[in-house]
Design a protein around this motif. Structure first.
Motif, short mmCIF file in Angstrom:
data_model
loop_
_atom_site.label_atom_id
_atom_site.label_comp_id
_atom_site.label_asym_id
_atom_site.label_seq_id
_atom_site.Cartn_x
_atom_site.Cartn_y
_atom_site.Cartn_z
N ILE A 151 0.79 -1.25 -0.03
CA ILE A 151 -0.14 0.26 0.05
C ILE A 151 1.19 1.23 -0.22
O ILE A 151 -0.01 2.43 0.07
N MET A 152 2.22 1.13 -0.25
CA MET A 152 2.75 2.68 -0.50
C MET A 152 2.75 3.18 0.67
O MET A 152 2.59 4.02 1.02
N ASN A 153 3.11 2.62 2.28
CA ASN A 153 3.57 3.05 3.16
C ASN A 153 4.86 3.29 4.23
O ASN A 153 5.11 2.40 4.31
N SER A 154 5.33 4.24 4.30
CA SER A 154 6.24 4.52 4.24
C SER A 154 6.12 5.87 6.14
O SER A 154 7.05 6.33 6.64
N ASP A 155 5.25 4.99 6.55
CA ASP A 155 4.82 6.19 7.77
C ASP A 155 5.38 5.53 8.75
O ASP A 155 4.43 4.97 9.10
N ARG A 156 6.43 5.18 9.22
CA ARG A 156 6.65 3.97 10.02
C ARG A 156 8.06 4.87 9.89
O ARG A 156 9.19 3.80 9.63
N ASN A 157 9.08 5.14 11.17
CA ASN A 157 10.21 5.06 11.76
C ASN A 157 10.28 4.55 12.81
O ASN A 157 9.93 5.05 13.91
N LYS A 158 11.94 5.27 13.37
CA LYS A 158 12.10 5.26 14.90
C LYS A 158 11.63 5.49 15.73
O LYS A 158 11.05 5.17 17.00
N SER A 159 11.50 7.50 15.41
CA SER A 159 10.56 7.94 16.41
C SER A 159 8.90 8.16 16.62
O SER A 159 8.07 8.20 17.23
N ASN A 160 8.42 7.12 15.66
CA ASN A 160 6.69 6.94 15.09
C ASN A 160 6.86 5.70 14.87
O ASN A 160 6.35 6.04 13.31
N PRO A 161 7.12 4.21 14.69
CA PRO A 161 6.99 3.15 14.42
C PRO A 161 5.37 2.83 13.72
O PRO A 161 5.69 2.01 13.46
N ASN A 162 4.87 3.49 14.50
CA ASN A 162 3.13 2.98 14.27
C ASN A 162 3.12 1.48 14.59
O ASN A 162 2.66 0.54 13.69
N PHE A 177 -2.41 3.16 9.31
CA PHE A 177 -2.34 3.22 7.97
C PHE A 177 -2.94 4.59 6.97
O PHE A 177 -2.72 4.39 6.27
N GLY A 178 -3.98 5.39 8.17
CA GLY A 178 -3.96 6.32 7.43
C GLY A 178 -2.94 7.24 6.46
O GLY A 178 -3.33 8.07 5.13
N GLY A 179 -1.76 6.73 6.51
CA GLY A 179 -0.40 8.09 5.84
C GLY A 179 0.06 7.20 4.78
O GLY A 179 1.16 6.72 4.18
N ALA A 180 -0.89 6.47 4.02
CA ALA A 180 -0.44 5.76 3.18
C ALA A 180 0.10 6.07 2.19
O ALA A 180 -0.49 6.34 1.49
N PHE A 181 0.98 6.82 2.31
CA PHE A 181 1.31 8.34 1.63
C PHE A 181 1.97 8.26 -0.20
O PHE A 181 0.62 9.11 -0.34
N GLU A 182 1.67 6.92 -0.35
CA GLU A 182 2.04 7.04 -2.00
C GLU A 182 1.22 6.96 -2.43
O GLU A 182 0.53 7.55 -3.63
#
Length: 269
Positions: A151-162, A177-182
């Motif tokens: 789903i082209m979701n990159s909204d997952r990083n060390k400070s905000n892993p979701n 998954f609301g930030g499936a930005f792409e």
């Protein structure tokens, strides 16, 4: 956890009995509520401000994401239900937040007033905290990377892993998954006159940002041999409320996702 795993893909429609608080996090200004089943949910509203000129796009993508995860048998996700925003609930929100000086509460109120109908409720995971650390099983990482790729979701990083860690059952849960930005960007492309030529760019596109939590694992990830047809995704989309705007883009959304599922090319830079 009192959360319970998602079972199947049928969702109930529940009235909201109580507003607990507006969260201190999240661009969409989620609201913690108690529903008529006495369970606590994170309310994601149809109007959420993530796309200024569009309603329903974030909630559509997030609900479809959970349904796809359920279909693929992914267990570490919260239960989801539809929550009803009606005139009574809007009045309750006005009473609570109408005179508030808190900016997040004011935005949440505006979102509520613009979101009559069915909205998304993600069941609250009791005794949980944001997961910070490296302790993820290979299977969990593989499933997460594969799904974020679909789903082209990159909204997952060390400070905000979701990812939430539940202290009760010691399990980790994928959320938000609301930030499936792409995919949200793809919605704009789909509506253009050039869509016929531009949509295929999304079939194999590498979508992981430089700060993606599991970026080091992406290159060597094992591709899960999931397959889902466009027709099957169409059926899942048909289960979503018909008045949610992205239904008009159903064919293109279903085709993009069906092309990406199980496609190893999406993990190559």
């Amino acid at each position: 956890c009192s959360n319970g795993e998602s079972e199947g893909i049928l969702m109930r429609e529940l009235y909201i009995n109580e507003i607990k608080e507006v969260t201190s996090y999240g661009n969409s200004h989620p609201i913690i509520v108690k529903a008529e089943d006495n369970n606590t949910y994170v309310l994601k509203t149809r109007a959420d401000g993530t796309l200024a000129d569009k309603v329903d796009y974030g909630i559509f993508m997030e609900t479809l994401s959970y349904k796809l995860l359920q279909k693929f048998g992914f267990k570490n996700i919260p239960t989801i239900e539809y929550l009803i925003i009606d005139d009574d609930f809007i009045q309750d929100a006005k009473f609570l937040f109408g005179d508030s000086k808190n900016e997040r509460e004011q935005v949440a109120l505006a979102n509520i007033k613009a979101s009559k109908g069915l909205n998304l409720g993600v069941k609250w995971i009791e005794n949980s905290e944001k997961f910070i650390g490296e302790d993820l099983s290979q299977e969990f990482k593989k499933e997460t990377i594969n799904y974020d790729g679909y789903i082209m979701n990159s909204d997952r990083n060390k400070s905000n892993p979701n990812i939430l860690y539940c202290k009760d059952d010691r399990r980790k849960y994928l959320i938000d998954f609301g930030g499936a930005f792409e995919m949200l960007v793809a919605f704009y492309i789909i509506e253009k006159d050039t869509a016929l030529f531009e949509i295929p760019k999304f079939y194999n596109k590498f979508c992981f940002n430089d700060d993606y939590l599991l970026l080091d694992e992406v290159n060597g990830v094992t591709t899960i041999k999931n397959k889902i047809s466009k027709a099957e995704i169409d059926e899942l989309i048909d289960e979503l409320p018909i008045d949610w705007e992205p239904h008009k883009l159903k064919d293109e959304i279903a085709y993009i996702i069906s092309q990406r599922v199980g496609n190893k090319e999406i993990f190559k830079q």
